[in-house]
Design a protein around this motif. Sequence first.
Motif, PDB file in Angstrom:
ATOM      1  N   UNK A   6      37.635  55.592   8.135  1.00  0.00           N
ATOM      2  CA  UNK A   6      37.482  54.096   7.543  1.00  0.00           C
ATOM      3  C   UNK A   6      38.697  53.690   7.236  1.00  0.00           C
ATOM      4  N   UNK A   7      39.307  52.607   7.638  1.00  0.00           N
ATOM      5  CA  UNK A   7      40.803  52.014   7.071  1.00  0.00           C
ATOM      6  C   UNK A   7      40.304  50.460   6.865  1.00  0.00           C
ATOM      7  N   UNK A   8      40.983  50.159   5.584  1.00  0.00           N
ATOM      8  CA  UNK A   8      40.867  48.623   5.378  1.00  0.00           C
ATOM      9  C   UNK A   8      42.200  47.983   4.831  1.00  0.00           C
ATOM     10  N   UNK A   9      42.648  47.016   5.906  1.00  0.00           N
ATOM     11  CA  UNK A   9      43.799  46.429   5.334  1.00  0.00           C
ATOM     12  C   UNK A   9      45.192  47.124   5.464  1.00  0.00           C
ATOM     13  N   UNK A  10      45.171  48.231   6.214  1.00  0.00           N
ATOM     14  CA  UNK A  10      46.530  49.044   6.182  1.00  0.00           C
ATOM     15  C   UNK A  10      47.678  48.239   6.607  1.00  0.00           C
ATOM     16  N   UNK A  11      48.744  48.520   5.522  1.00  0.00           N
ATOM     17  CA  UNK A  11      49.962  47.796   5.965  1.00  0.00           C
ATOM     18  C   UNK A  11      50.970  48.918   5.665  1.00  0.00           C
ATOM     19  N   UNK A  12      52.196  48.802   6.596  1.00  0.00           N
ATOM     20  CA  UNK A  12      53.162  49.598   6.451  1.00  0.00           C
ATOM     21  C   UNK A  12      54.445  48.922   6.969  1.00  0.00           C
TER      22      UNK A  12
END
Length: 329
Positions: A6-12
């Motif tokens: 589960x990933x939520x709102x991943x930013x990089x």
Amino acid sequence: MTYAIQAEGLEKRFGETQALAGVSLTAEAGTVLGVLGPNGAGKTTMTRILATLIEPTGGSAKVAGFDVVKDAHKVRQLIGLTGQYAGVDEMLTGTENLVLIGRLLGISRKESKARAAELLERFQLTEAAERAAKTYSGGMRRRLDLAASLVGRPQFLFLDEPTTGLDPRSRNGLWDIVRGLTDDGVTVLLTTQYLEEADQLADDIVVIDRGQVIAHGTSDVLKAQVGGQVLEVTPVSAADLDTVSRIVGELAEAVPEVRDGLVSAPITDPQLMPAVVRRLDDAGVTVGELSLRKSSLDEVFFALTGHHTDDIDAEAGELADADKEGASA
């Protein structure tokens, strides 16, 4: 519901480049989640975050309920990772490569040898087991690389474009292996720019473009978004392409695509084909080929983004560079 991944709102961010801009996704246990997108979409960056190799700038992600940042050591005990290029030691034999991985994982020498023999047989590499990896073909190296990621019997396997550069036969072989893994209960996250690959393997598909999720669903659901079926018309004379495009567009009530002498448009009513034939005949157009088929994932991508997966522009190139920067970090 508790998801396996589960990933939520991943930013990089890498300097001034935003590689991920709020990616959210989920995968159920024992399934294949396909992450589809062109070079530079952010797929590798996302995979490396989930594999705990780099940390996100924002958002969060969990594998088996463990946070990939706070519980990175627990996540690493559960996962296997195969990158875009084979990471085997070319000077070692197939057996030695797998035994080395086993020993690094803390497995006894005896058990490591037994596991190596088991995997080499499973990946049809037994006859080459005592040969140096540098003598292996590209397909054999990819199979050995995938076998290495399974030495520790991971519950989760991250495959980052595993069939890049492989011939069709080797690619089909790897597809069979992936299907076998899910039969064993392994949860697979597969990133790919090969549309057929996602279509063949994924239970669920997330489409990413320029660091953002632009669509999510099964292959059939995504295809239905562009009409479910595609009408294709190839006139005998290239001079009639404009006429065919106009007629098909009017009847399909969609903007047709003209590519390589072929006019295509998504349709929802299969009864439209006879009407197209009549209009073309009235216009004096001689048709070389006329067909009706299901939409491809490439057409889904085009409908969602306005460009094909192989149309890499300057912005996508920058994101590809960012992915490489993340890979070397």
